[in-house]
Design a protein around this motif. Sequence first.
Motif, PDB file in Angstrom:
ATOM      1  N   GLY A  27       0.820  -1.199   0.000  1.00  0.00           N
ATOM      2  CA  GLY A  27       0.000   0.000   0.000  1.00  0.00           C
ATOM      3  C   GLY A  27       0.852   1.247   0.000  1.00  0.00           C
ATOM      4  O   GLY A  27       2.067   1.182   0.218  1.00  0.00           O
ATOM      5  N   GLN A  28       0.239   2.373  -0.234  1.00  0.00           N
ATOM      6  CA  GLN A  28       0.963   3.636  -0.254  1.00  0.00           C
ATOM      7  C   GLN A  28       1.122   4.158   1.161  1.00  0.00           C
ATOM      8  O   GLN A  28       0.191   4.153   1.957  1.00  0.00           O
ATOM      9  N   MET A  29       2.313   4.632   1.443  1.00  0.00           N
ATOM     10  CA  MET A  29       2.608   5.276   2.718  1.00  0.00           C
ATOM     11  C   MET A  29       3.042   6.700   2.397  1.00  0.00           C
ATOM     12  O   MET A  29       3.865   6.911   1.508  1.00  0.00           O
ATOM     13  N   GLY A  30       2.492   7.654   3.098  1.00  0.00           N
ATOM     14  CA  GLY A  30       2.809   9.048   2.834  1.00  0.00           C
ATOM     15  C   GLY A  30       1.920   9.612   1.748  1.00  0.00           C
ATOM     16  O   GLY A  30       1.204   8.887   1.061  1.00  0.00           O
ATOM     17  N   ARG A  33       3.364  15.198   0.661  1.00  0.00           N
ATOM     18  CA  ARG A  33       3.482  16.504   1.309  1.00  0.00           C
ATOM     19  C   ARG A  33       4.163  16.325   2.662  1.00  0.00           C
ATOM     20  O   ARG A  33       3.950  15.340   3.347  1.00  0.00           O
ATOM     21  N   SER A  34       4.947  17.293   3.040  1.00  0.00           N
ATOM     22  CA  SER A  34       5.619  17.252   4.329  1.00  0.00           C
ATOM     23  C   SER A  34       4.571  17.232   5.441  1.00  0.00           C
ATOM     24  O   SER A  34       3.556  17.914   5.326  1.00  0.00           O
ATOM     25  N   PRO A  35       4.691  16.488   6.504  1.00  0.00           N
ATOM     26  CA  PRO A  35       5.839  15.662   6.872  1.00  0.00           C
ATOM     27  C   PRO A  35       5.718  14.216   6.390  1.00  0.00           C
ATOM     28  O   PRO A  35       6.486  13.376   6.811  1.00  0.00           O
ATOM     29  N   ASP A  36       4.767  13.930   5.524  1.00  0.00           N
ATOM     30  CA  ASP A  36       4.543  12.559   5.074  1.00  0.00           C
ATOM     31  C   ASP A  36       5.206  12.245   3.743  1.00  0.00           C
ATOM     32  O   ASP A  36       4.884  11.253   3.107  1.00  0.00           O
ATOM     33  N   ALA A  37       6.096  13.087   3.297  1.00  0.00           N
ATOM     34  CA  ALA A  37       6.772  12.861   2.021  1.00  0.00           C
ATOM     35  C   ALA A  37       7.997  11.982   2.240  1.00  0.00           C
ATOM     36  O   ALA A  37       8.578  11.992   3.316  1.00  0.00           O
ATOM     37  N   PRO A  38       8.394  11.240   1.295  1.00  0.00           N
ATOM     38  CA  PRO A  38       7.741  11.093  -0.004  1.00  0.00           C
ATOM     39  C   PRO A  38       6.670  10.004   0.048  1.00  0.00           C
ATOM     40  O   PRO A  38       6.729   9.113   0.881  1.00  0.00           O
ATOM     41  N   ALA A  39       5.727  10.073  -0.850  1.00  0.00           N
ATOM     42  CA  ALA A  39       4.766   8.984  -0.989  1.00  0.00           C
ATOM     43  C   ALA A  39       5.534   7.795  -1.569  1.00  0.00           C
ATOM     44  O   ALA A  39       6.371   7.951  -2.448  1.00  0.00           O
ATOM     45  N   ARG A  40       5.289   6.609  -1.029  1.00  0.00           N
ATOM     46  CA  ARG A  40       6.004   5.414  -1.499  1.00  0.00           C
ATOM     47  C   ARG A  40       5.156   4.187  -1.252  1.00  0.00           C
ATOM     48  O   ARG A  40       4.264   4.200  -0.405  1.00  0.00           O
ATOM     49  N   ILE A  41       5.447   3.134  -1.982  1.00  0.00           N
ATOM     50  CA  ILE A  41       4.755   1.865  -1.814  1.00  0.00           C
ATOM     51  C   ILE A  41       5.549   1.024  -0.824  1.00  0.00           C
ATOM     52  O   ILE A  41       6.765   0.879  -0.957  1.00  0.00           O
ATOM     53  N   VAL A  42       4.870   0.509   0.189  1.00  0.00           N
ATOM     54  CA  VAL A  42       5.513  -0.339   1.195  1.00  0.00           C
ATOM     55  C   VAL A  42       4.810  -1.684   1.240  1.00  0.00           C
ATOM     56  O   VAL A  42       3.648  -1.811   0.853  1.00  0.00           O
TER      57      VAL A  42
END
Length: 93
Positions: A27-30, A33-42
């Motif tokens: 799933g996507q994490m983040g 946008r700060s403070p959740d950047a970068p969006a990434r797949i985990v």
Amino acid sequence: MQLIFLLAPLLAVAAPEDAVLVAGGRGQMGNGRSPDAPARIVTLTAFRIDRTEVTVRAYERFVREGWHDPKAWSEAGWEWAQSNPRGAGRDVR
């Protein structure tokens, strides 16, 4: 102690019997946008989590009785605890 099983698999204590099983998956994490950047797949493995939040009292008990006790941790968790003596939180990032 509710907190300790939230940190599994770092800790060597089993989850309570009424814990909820969360299926593993991707799933996507983040959100980019700060403070959740970068969006990434985990990818997460399945885990169990308590049905309620950890109370301040339960957390304080863990800090008092379990944080510095190697028997409360898995081997990998104890290595992490030793290399992060202040824990992991917003103020130590």
